[in-house]
Design an enzyme around this catalytic site. Structure first.
Site, mmCIF file in Angstrom:
data_model
loop_
_atom_site.group_PDB
_atom_site.id
_atom_site.type_symbol
_atom_site.label_atom_id
_atom_site.label_comp_id
_atom_site.label_asym_id
_atom_site.label_seq_id
_atom_site.Cartn_x
_atom_site.Cartn_y
_atom_site.Cartn_z
ATOM 1 N N TYR A 18 34.815 42.872 34.755
ATOM 2 C CA TYR A 18 34.320 41.838 35.671
ATOM 3 C C TYR A 18 33.632 42.481 36.870
ATOM 4 C CZ TYR A 18 34.330 37.618 38.566
ATOM 5 O OH TYR A 18 33.950 36.546 39.350
ATOM 6 N N SER A 76 30.241 38.197 43.278
ATOM 7 C CA SER A 76 31.660 38.231 43.596
ATOM 8 C C SER A 76 31.924 39.375 44.558
ATOM 9 C CB SER A 76 32.496 38.428 42.331
ATOM 10 O OG SER A 76 33.862 38.658 42.641
#
Length: 292
Positions: A169, A156
Site C-alpha cells: 500500500y 495517503s
C-alpha cells in the site's frame, strides 16, 4: 458544505469519480451532485453501484438525470477508456476527474506477488490509467471551449512517511504522489490547458476500507463527508498537497512526521528511524519542539 469553489466545480460541469460506490468516493460524488454537477461514478458490483447512484441522485437538484454509474475496473486501461468514451458520448466530455479507487489488503515485503500486483494495479495503475484515458480529452475540451478542468488523485500519508506494516500500500501511494506531482508540473507547463491537478491526502477516515470489524466510527476518525468538505475547500484555495487532519492528528503533528521522514535521508539515519528504538527519544523531542 464549503462555500468556496474551484472554477471547474460549477453547475453542469461533468465529474467522474472512481471508487465512487462507497466511502470517500461516494461522499465526493454526493457533494458534487449537490453542487449541480453531473456525476458519473465508476466501481465494481452492479448492486453497489445502483445503491450509490440512488444516494447521489437524492442529492442532485436534477435527480437521476444527473447521475451515471458504470461498472469498470480501473486496473484495466481498456475499461477506463470505455468509461471515458461512455461519459463523452452521453454528456460531451469530462471537466472533473477524481482518481479515488483504492484497496488495502495486508502485505509484507516477502509476501505473495499476487497481493503486490493487485494493490499496485488498482492504487497506482488505476490513477495512471484514469489520467491517461481522461486527461488528453479534458485538455482538448478546455482549450476548445475555455472550460477549466480539475484532477484530484487520492494519495495517503502512508505514501509519504511510509510507516511499517503494509509496504505494498505504501509503495502504491508513494507512486501516486510522484505521479501527481509530475502531472501538475506538466499541466502547468502546457499553454492554455486550464486544468489543475491536486494530491488529496486523507487522514483517518471511517470508510469500508478502514472499518474492519467496527460498526461505529472511532472518535479519532473523520467521516467521509468531513474529509471531502475539507478537500473541496483546499482545492478552491489552490493547494496542491491537500493534507487532511482528523480528530486525533493535527496538521502540526503531520508536518513534524513528514519532516522527520525527510530528515532520515538528510541526517543519514536508519530507514524508518521514527520506529527505531534508538531514535524514539529524539523523535519525541523533535515533535515537542514543533509545539513551541
Amino acid at each position: 458544505m464549503t462555500t468556496m469553489s474551484h472554477p471547474a466545480l460549477v453547475p453542469d460541469s461533468i465529474a467522474v469519480v472512481t471508487g465512487g460506490a462507497s466511502g470517500i468516493g461516494l461522499a465526493a460524488a454526493c457533494r458534487l451532485a449537490a453542487m449541480g454537477l453531473r456525476v458519473c461514478i465508476a466501481d465494481l458490483g452492479a448492486d453497489r453501484l445502483a445503491a450509490a447512484a440512488d444516494r447521489i441522485a437524492a442529492a442532485a437538484p436534477r435527480g437521476a438525470d444527473a447521475v451515471m454509474a458504470v461498472d469498470a475496473n480501473v486496473a484495466r486501461l481498456d475499461e477506463v477508456q470505455g468509461l471515458e468514451a461512455t461519459v463523452a458520448s452521453r454528456w460531451g466530455g469530462t471537466d472533473v476527474l477524481m482518481n479515488n479507487a483504492g484497496i488495502e489488503p495486508p502485505s509484507t515485503v516477502l509476501g505473495p506477488a499476487e497481493t503486490w500486483e493487485k494493490v499496485l494495479s488498482v492504487n497506482l495503475w488505476g490513477v495512471i490509467n484514469g489520467t491517461q484515458a481522461f486527461v488528453p480529452n479534458m485538455i482538448a475540451r478546455s482549450r476548445a471551449t475555455g472550460r477549466p478542468g480539475l484532477v484530484v488523485n487520492t494519495g495517503s500519508k502512508q505514501g509519504i512517511t511510509t510507516p511499517p506494516g503494509n509496504p505494498a500500500y505504501n509503495v502504491s501511494k508513494a507512486g501516486v504522489k510522484a505521479f501527481t506531482e509530475a502531472l501538475a508540473h506538466e499541466l502547468r507547463q502546457g499553454e492554455g490547458s486550464g486544468i489543475t491537478a491536486h494530491l488529496f491526502i486523507p487522514g483517518f477516515v471511517f470508510t469500508p476500507l478502514t472499518r474492519g470489524d467496527r460498526t461505529e466510527k472511532p472518535a479519532a476518525a473523520w467521516t467521509p463527508e468531513e474529509t471531502v468538505d475539507f478537500m473541496l475547500g483546499r482545492v478552491a484555495a489552490g493547494d496542491f498537497y491537500i493534507l487532511c487532519p482528523d480528530n486525533d492528528v493535527s496538521r502540526a503533528l503531520d508536518e513534524r512526521r513528514i519532516l522527520w521522514a525527510a530528515g532520515d535521508i538528510v541526517e543519514n539515519r536508519p530507514a524508518l528511524s521514527r520506529w527505531h528504538p534508538d531514535y524514539a527519544e529524539a523523535f519525541a523531542a523533535f515533535v515537542a519542539r514543533g509545539k513551541d
